[in-house]
Design an enzyme around this catalytic site. Structure first.
Site, mmCIF file in Angstrom:
data_model
loop_
_atom_site.group_PDB
_atom_site.id
_atom_site.type_symbol
_atom_site.label_atom_id
_atom_site.label_comp_id
_atom_site.label_asym_id
_atom_site.label_seq_id
_atom_site.Cartn_x
_atom_site.Cartn_y
_atom_site.Cartn_z
ATOM 1 N N ASN A 109 -1.269 5.346 3.244
ATOM 2 C CA ASN A 109 -1.498 6.012 1.964
ATOM 3 C C ASN A 109 -2.764 6.858 2.060
ATOM 4 O O ASN A 109 -3.802 6.375 2.500
ATOM 5 C CB ASN A 109 -1.646 4.934 0.863
ATOM 6 C CG ASN A 109 -1.837 5.532 -0.516
ATOM 7 O OD1 ASN A 109 -1.850 6.758 -0.678
ATOM 8 N ND2 ASN A 109 -1.987 4.669 -1.506
ATOM 9 N N GLY A 155 -0.374 -5.739 -2.975
ATOM 10 C CA GLY A 155 0.821 -6.584 -2.963
ATOM 11 C C GLY A 155 0.874 -7.400 -1.688
ATOM 12 O O GLY A 155 -0.042 -7.347 -0.858
ATOM 13 N N SER A 157 0.828 -1.190 0.000
ATOM 14 C CA SER A 157 0.000 0.000 0.000
ATOM 15 C C SER A 157 0.872 1.253 0.000
ATOM 16 O O SER A 157 1.795 1.380 0.807
ATOM 17 C CB SER A 157 -0.898 -0.024 1.239
ATOM 18 O OG SER A 157 -1.673 1.125 1.248
ATOM 19 N N GLY A 158 0.580 2.137 -0.900
ATOM 20 C CA GLY A 158 1.343 3.398 -0.972
ATOM 21 C C GLY A 158 2.559 3.299 -1.869
ATOM 22 O O GLY A 158 3.311 4.265 -1.999
ATOM 23 N N GLU A 205 1.352 -8.571 1.885
ATOM 24 C CA GLU A 205 1.257 -7.800 3.139
ATOM 25 C C GLU A 205 1.759 -8.634 4.292
ATOM 26 O O GLU A 205 1.310 -9.754 4.500
ATOM 27 C CB GLU A 205 -0.191 -7.358 3.370
ATOM 28 C CG GLU A 205 -0.625 -6.261 2.405
ATOM 29 C CD GLU A 205 -1.993 -5.656 2.720
ATOM 30 O OE1 GLU A 205 -2.685 -6.172 3.606
ATOM 31 O OE2 GLU A 205 -2.359 -4.677 2.040
ATOM 32 N N SER A 247 -5.526 5.303 -0.503
ATOM 33 C CA SER A 247 -5.279 3.862 -0.611
ATOM 34 C C SER A 247 -6.469 3.167 -1.270
ATOM 35 O O SER A 247 -7.622 3.398 -0.902
ATOM 36 C CB SER A 247 -5.037 3.317 0.788
ATOM 37 O OG SER A 247 -4.812 1.946 0.714
ATOM 38 N N SER A 248 -6.150 2.341 -2.267
ATOM 39 C CA SER A 248 -7.234 1.576 -2.894
ATOM 40 C C SER A 248 -7.581 0.441 -1.946
ATOM 41 O O SER A 248 -6.714 -0.364 -1.609
ATOM 42 C CB SER A 248 -6.763 0.984 -4.222
ATOM 43 O OG SER A 248 -6.030 1.928 -4.942
ATOM 44 N N THR A 295 -1.647 2.382 -8.034
ATOM 45 C CA THR A 295 -2.745 3.064 -8.724
ATOM 46 C C THR A 295 -2.184 4.146 -9.642
ATOM 47 O O THR A 295 -2.656 4.321 -10.761
ATOM 48 C CB THR A 295 -3.717 3.648 -7.687
ATOM 49 O OG1 THR A 295 -4.105 2.582 -6.819
ATOM 50 C CG2 THR A 295 -4.941 4.226 -8.344
HETATM 51 N N1 LIG Z 1 5.059 8.140 -10.028
HETATM 52 C C1 LIG Z 1 4.737 8.869 -8.977
HETATM 53 N N2 LIG Z 1 5.146 10.157 -8.941
HETATM 54 C C2 LIG Z 1 4.844 10.918 -7.879
HETATM 55 N N3 LIG Z 1 4.145 10.508 -6.832
HETATM 56 C C3 LIG Z 1 3.712 9.228 -6.814
HETATM 57 C C4 LIG Z 1 3.981 8.359 -7.903
HETATM 58 N N4 LIG Z 1 3.430 7.187 -7.614
HETATM 59 C C5 LIG Z 1 2.831 7.301 -6.395
HETATM 60 N N5 LIG Z 1 3.000 8.538 -5.926
HETATM 61 C C6 LIG Z 1 2.524 9.063 -4.627
HETATM 62 O O1 LIG Z 1 2.278 8.012 -3.757
HETATM 63 C C7 LIG Z 1 0.900 7.998 -3.348
HETATM 64 C C8 LIG Z 1 0.404 6.594 -3.245
HETATM 65 O O2 LIG Z 1 0.325 6.023 -4.521
HETATM 66 P P1 LIG Z 1 -0.822 4.981 -4.914
HETATM 67 O O3 LIG Z 1 -2.118 5.419 -4.414
HETATM 68 O O4 LIG Z 1 -0.662 4.689 -6.319
HETATM 69 O O5 LIG Z 1 -0.357 3.766 -4.066
HETATM 70 P P2 LIG Z 1 -0.963 2.303 -4.149
HETATM 71 O O6 LIG Z 1 0.180 1.413 -4.387
HETATM 72 O O7 LIG Z 1 -2.055 2.280 -5.116
HETATM 73 O O8 LIG Z 1 -1.466 2.150 -2.687
HETATM 74 P P3 LIG Z 1 -2.730 1.281 -2.202
HETATM 75 O O9 LIG Z 1 -2.349 -0.116 -2.291
HETATM 76 O O10 LIG Z 1 -2.905 1.776 -0.854
HETATM 77 O O11 LIG Z 1 -3.803 1.662 -3.102
HETATM 78 C C9 LIG Z 1 0.173 8.777 -4.409
HETATM 79 O O12 LIG Z 1 -0.969 9.384 -3.870
HETATM 80 C C10 LIG Z 1 1.207 9.790 -4.801
HETATM 81 O O13 LIG Z 1 1.197 10.863 -3.881
HETATM 82 MG MG LIG Z 2 -4.021 2.113 -5.031
#
Ligand SMILES: Nc1ncnc2c1ncn2[C@@H]1O[C@H](COP(=O)(O)OP(=O)(O)OP(=O)(O)O)[C@@H](O)[C@H]1O
Ligand SMILES: [Mg+2]
Length: 1094
Positions: free
Chosen positions: A168, A409, A118-119, A411, A171-172, A123
């Site tokens: 996050n 992913g 997460s984070g 956990e 977070s999705s 996404t």
């Molecule tokens: N390529 C990137 N460039 C800049 N910031 C990023 C990038 N990727 C992710 N982030 C930052 O990290 C934060 C978390 O990313 P994201 O929501 O995609 O995580 P995730 O892997 O989908 O988490 P979760 O599993 O909780 O959904 C985003 O809100 C953004 O602020």
């Molecule tokens: Mg996500």
């Protein structure tokens, strides 16, 4: 792994390789040594240089930068478009482009599997994939609509499926798989979204610092007041139990109000009707209000325990929104009906059971609402795709699909529960297909290339997958069995069951306290699975309950009963007609089948991986927490990834590309190899002396087993390049200088030629000029000489002529001298002179002026005649005057003589003179000459010749008075006679007159002075007045001059002396106006004075 897939778009030799200018290694397959430390260190090195992407073969490892990087612009997209994977630095765009082109051009379905904790940025990565696909595929109204819908699905999914967690802010809380469908041209036609396991427990409870799903906060902050009134909601999230437990309502940099607008707009784009959107809001409002409903226990009348609802008004609102009766609602929340038709038993729930039921209802409503929303999105995108399919894919070539999987992913937390178990199971499956697909791909390539397949040693997780999912004996089957088993079922009975099942307890990847009694790292309520990514302890508490995921039938029936637009669709099992007694499938069962479906879906596609890594727990940019990353590297199985990739040959590349990159390392292949590239590589490797097992020759590619060999090649290339650069420089410089020298030489020759030409030309010109000069001088000289000669000749001829003439003249003169008189010359001169004079005179004759004596003209003449000319002028004038005079008769002459005398006497002396000029002087005014009486008298006095006779006024000498008297002037005397009788009063001979005086004025006074004391002049001078004074005085003057020869007798004066009777009288003539004529002037005698007023 191949460094290049097919021919490069850029020229091979110019191709920028992944190996050039890389920070660390951009492909971890090339890591040497391949250790976790080296792997993490490499990631860190690249992360520090803002290189967030690193490859493991075709897998992209993405480290979340937590800051905006300039990597995602339209320019970057264009840069990666159509490029081969290894031509540019690692990027999500690169693998997306690779996948997109493989799908479009090779007709192979693709999937992009994004995983990470997460984070970690899954996404965001999925959005980057979609952004790239949207940017590179075609354009057009339909295509743009589909693209817009696909992109707009994100805000809706995020609003309903994402929440702020401690890891996050966005977070999705669900797994998402999206199939984007394309037509044969590669234009998107639609899509299908599949969701996995929404974390619905978040609807009713959140950990401190976390939030419920975004949509609740968006609704409260952004709904217009009218809607808020309709839903009967307040804006403060703290008013709601489901939102206030965590103490967190705000997220930094997120404006919920604005986000609602985005979400609503996206819903509209995705085809949600306004009623549906309102219904959704009503359900959300109802969930919030239901959360506020509390239950208390009380004793009923019959002594049993009852449940009382606190804050019933909230429930009333909920019933309003859901359009059901309050009683039904209260009944469903506080009671439970068990049994079949006719045998129904209703029991009252305890307050905690009622609260549980309430929460279960809310979770169910939200979960199903979420699923419904995704279905609505799908049907909207599908609808579009159907239309497009009709229009576009007529040939039935079918659609191509690119799937994007954004799923949780691995956990591993302190305490891991049912969710982690499910999630990690999912990741095991993904790892399994990763291994399968990678090895399959590897194997396929080996077969295609004709390389012998050697068994690859790697960690195969099929055993763990079996442990979890195998039918009948797997943990999930155990759990389902336990859930379905009648009797006393609990989490511990489930753990017990596993511990007593042979296939599980004996499994090498399963551990529990009962298996490893001394292992205190596992507590009595937990079991441990040895996942490919590490060991995870799962606490069994809640497994049964979460797996059952039961919603009391009363509640589902209540929901079905509601008149709310969506509820009947969301709770179909609540339909009383739907009388199935079959238990709804358990969570584990559902998940397993959906994962199986997903795996089926993925296996038939070409996989592309994005492995996301979170660099720190603080969401901070530039912070690389090594331990945290190491942990993720481990549980994402990245080392496994590398190992699998490196199991066979670490590096492969087409012969052409490889030869063009390394041909400089062998003299046979440098600079050009003319044979087949494979042969060239054989020669190259033979020359370099690598061991046989280090490489293998495929059909089209060379395979290098060890990265060390590749690096050695690179090192040698590097050195060689230096040498070659120097060589090229040397040759270039030599060539350049040679060219320069040749150019200079050519220039020198040219300059010399020009100069010599110029010099020769100048010399020639000079010589020519000299020749011409000399020739001209010579010719001039000859000509002059000739001229001189001719002149001399002419002169001689002339001289001869002259001499001859002289001689002849001399001879003639000598002969004729005697015939000429010696003084002929003076005669000639005299003749010439005469001739000249006669010519002059003849000319003068023609030019003579007129005969008028007043004509003053006289012609000019040459200076030689000047004096004669002047004399002739004088002569001519005189002659002309003489001629003129000769033409005048005696009488006229007399008149003119008189006029001339008058002029001599009075011109400019007497003012009355000018008036007299025009007056004719008649002389005899009284016709005395014809008077016989006078004639007789005159005979006696000899006064026959009369000059003048007229009557004048005579002034009396004594008193000055005037009397008329006749004055006669004859040639002998002047007479004063009586005018009537002609008796002579005085006769004064002319010689007695001394002078005559008159005034200068216009008066007629004149005085005749006579000699004193004469015989006829005793009485003295006479004073007369006559208007004819000018004529009288003129006649006197002429008579006196003629008779007595007296000159100048006329005197003009205004003062003079008179002699009256012997005494001298002073006479004065005065006048007022000298030009005025006074006919009768006044004369006054005053003693010795006589004043005459003229
Ligand atoms: N390529 C990137 N460039 C800049 N910031 C990023 C990038 N990727 C992710 N982030 C930052 O990290 C934060 C978390 O990313 P994201 O929501 O995609 O995580 P995730 O892997 O989908 O988490 P979760 O599993 O909780 O959904 C985003 O809100 C953004 O602020
Ligand atoms: Mg996500």
């Amino acid at each position: 792994m191949a460094l290049s897939n097919g021919p490069s778009r850029a020229g091979d030799s110019q191709m920028m390789s992944l190996l050039d200018n890389m920070i660390g290694v951009s492909d971890c397959v090339l890591l040497e040594p391949l250790t976790e430390d080296a792997f993490v260190e490499n990631l860190q090195k690249r992360f520090k240089a803002n290189e967030i992407y690193t490859y493991i073969g075709k897998v992209v490892v993405s480290v979340n930068p937590y800051k905006p990087l300039p990597l995602f612009s339209q320019n970057n997209i264009s840069e990666y478009r159509g490029m081969n994977l290894y031509e540019l630095p690692p990027h999500i765009y690169a693998i997306t482009d690779d996948a997109y082109r493989a799908m479009r051009d090779k007709n192979r379905d693709q999937c992009v599997i994004i995983s990470g904790e997460s984070g970690a940025g899954k996404t965001e990565a999925s959005k980057i994939v979609m952004q790239y696909v949207a940017a590179v595929c075609g354009k057009g109204r339909d295509v743009d609509t589909v693209k817009e819908q696909l992109l707009q699905s994100n805000p809706v999914l995020e609003a309903f499926g994402n929440a702020k967690t401690n890891r996050n802010d966005n977070s999705s809380r669900f797994g998402k798989y999206m199939d984007i469908e394309f037509d044969f041209k590669g234009d998107p036609m639609g899509g299908v979204i599949t969701n996995y396991l929404l974390e619905k427990s978040r609807v009713v409870t959140q950990a401190p610092g976390e939030r419920n799903f975004h949509i609740f906060y968006q609704l409260l902050a952004g709904a217009p007041d009218v809607l808020m009134n309709e839903l009967d909601l307040t804006r403060n999230p703290n008013d709601y139990h489901y939102l206030n437990q965590s103490g967190t309502q705000q997220i930094d940099n997120i404006n919920d109000k604005e986000q609602l607008a985005v979400t609503q707009k996206a819903m509209q784009v995705l085809g949600f009707t306004d009623e549906e959107i309102l219904s959704v809001y009503k359900l959300l409002g109802s969930i919030l209000k239901l959360g506020n409903v509390e239950f208390n226990s009380f004793n009923t009348m019959n002594g049993t325990d009852g449940v009382k609802i606190q804050r019933e008004n909230e429930l009333l609102d909920v019933c309003d929104q859901l359009e059901c009766s309050q009683q039904d609602m209260i009944h469903a929340l506080t009671k439970r009906t068990i049994g079949q038709k006719g045998e129904k038993v209703t029991t009252t729930l305890t307050p905690s059971q009622a609260s549980y039921a309430r929460d279960a209802l809310c979770k169910a409503i939200y979960d199903r609402l979420f699923t419904w929303a995704i279905k609505t999105i799908n049907s909207s995108i599908r609808e579009e795709s159907k239309d497009n399919a009709k229009n576009k894919v007529r040939d039935g070539s079918g659609r191509k699909v690119m799937g994007v999987l954004d799923i949780y992913g691995f956990e591993i937390f302190e305490g891991n529960g049912f969710e982690q178990f499910i999630i990690n199971y999912c990741n095991e499956k993904l790892q399994q297909i990763f291994i399968e697909l990678t090895l399959k791909e590897e194997q396929e390539e080996y077969i295609v290339e004709g390389i012998e397949w050697t068994n690859i040693e790697f960690f195969n997780n099929i055993a763990i997958c079996d442990l979890i999912e195998k039918s009948n004996v797997g943990i999930l089957s155990m759990l389902d069995e336990e859930c379905l088993r009648p009797g006393d079922v609990s989490d511990s009975t489930f753990l017990n069951k596993m511990n007593t099942t042979k296939s599980i307890i004996k499994h090498p990847h399963y551990e529990s306290r009962s298996k490893c009694k001394s292992d205190k790292t596992i507590d009595h309520e937990s079991f441990r699975l040895k996942h490919y990514a590490g060991n995870v302890n799962y606490c069994v508490n809640g497994f049964i309950d979460k797996n059952n995921d039961l919603l009391f039938r009363d509640l589902s029936q209540l929901m079905y009963k509601c008149d709310h637009l969506l509820l009947k669709t969301l709770f179909p099992e609540g339909n009383p007609k739907h009388n199935s007694q079959k238990r709804p499938p358990t969570t584990a069962f559902q998940f397993k089948s959906s994962i199986a479906q997903l795996m089926k879906n993925l296996v038939c596609k070409d996989p592309n991986y994005i492995r996301c890594i979170k660099p720190n727990d603080d969401k901070a940019p530039n912070d690389f927490n090594e331990a945290l990353v190491r942990h993720q590297v481990r549980y994402l199985g990245l080392m496994e990834n590398v190992r699998v990739r490196r199991a066979g040959y670490a590096f492969r590349q087409s012969y052409e590309l490889c030869l063009s990159r390394y041909k400089m390392l062998c003299p046979k292949t440098w600079p050009n190899w003319n044979g087949p590239a494979r042969e060239g590589m054989v020669q190259l490797f033979k020359h370099l002396g690598y061991k046989k097992e280090e490489y293998a020759f495929g059909r089209t590619k060379i395979f290098i087993r060890n990265p060390r060999t590749l690096f050695d090649l690179e090192k040698r290339r590097h050195h060689r390049m230096h040498y070659l650069a120097t060589l090229i420089q040397k040759i270039y410089k030599g060539h350049r200088d040679c060219k320069k020298y040749q150019k200079m030489r050519a220039s020198v020759t040219q300059i010399a030629a020009h100069y010599k030409g110029y010099k020769a030309k100048s010399k020639y010109l000079k010589m020519r000029m000299s020749c011409i000069l000399i020739t001209s001088l010579w010719r001039g000289y000859l000509a002059r000489k000739e001229y001189k000669r001719l002149r001399y000749e002419a002169k001689c001829i002339w001289a001869v002529g002259i001499i001859k003439k002289f001689f002849i003249g001399w001879r003639v003169r000598r002969e004729y001298r005697k015939l000429f008189s010696a003084n002929a010359a003076p005669k000639i001169v005299a003749f010439m002179r005469r001739y000249v004079i006669s010519k002059y005179l003849l000319k003068l004759k023609t030019q003579l002026p007129s005969m008028s004596p007043t004509d003053k003209n006289w012609p000019p003449c040459s200076p030689i005649h000047k004096s004669a000319h002047l004399k002739l002028k004088d002569v001519f004038r005189r002659w002309r005057a003489t001629v003129y005079r000769s033409q005048v008769d005696e009488q006229k002459r007399e008149i003119l003589g008189t006029k001339v005398t008058a002029s001599d006497l009075f011109k400019e002396k007497k003012s009355s003179y000018p008036a007299s000029i025009s007056v004719q002087f008649r002389g005899d005014y009284v016709r005395l000459r014809n008077n016989t009486k006078y004639s007789k008298i005159a005979v006696q006095t000899e006064d026959q010749k009369i000059h003048f006779a007229d009557v004048v006024d005579k002034v009396n000498r004594n008193n000055g008075k005037t009397t008329h008297t006749l004055l006669v002037l004859s040639s002998k005397s002047f007479l004063i006679m009586d005018q009537k009788t002609l008796a002579i009063k005085y006769r004064i001979p002319l010689n007695e007159i001394t002078r005559i005086t008159c005034s200068p004025y216009s008066d007629g006074v004149f005085v005749v002075h006579v000699t004193k004391g004469g015989e006829f002049t005793k009485k003295g001078d006479f004073v007369f007045i006559s208007l004819k004074v000018i004529e009288i005085l003129t006649r006197f003057s002429r008579a006196l001059q003629m008779e007595t020869s007296k000159q100048n007798v006329v005197q003009i004066a205004d003062r003079f002396n008179l002699d009256f009777n012997g005494s001298s009288i002073q006479a004065t003539i005065c006048t007022k106006n000298i030009h005025e004529i006074n006919p009768a002037p006044q004369c006054k005698r005053k003693g010795k004075r006589l004043d005459i007023m003229a």
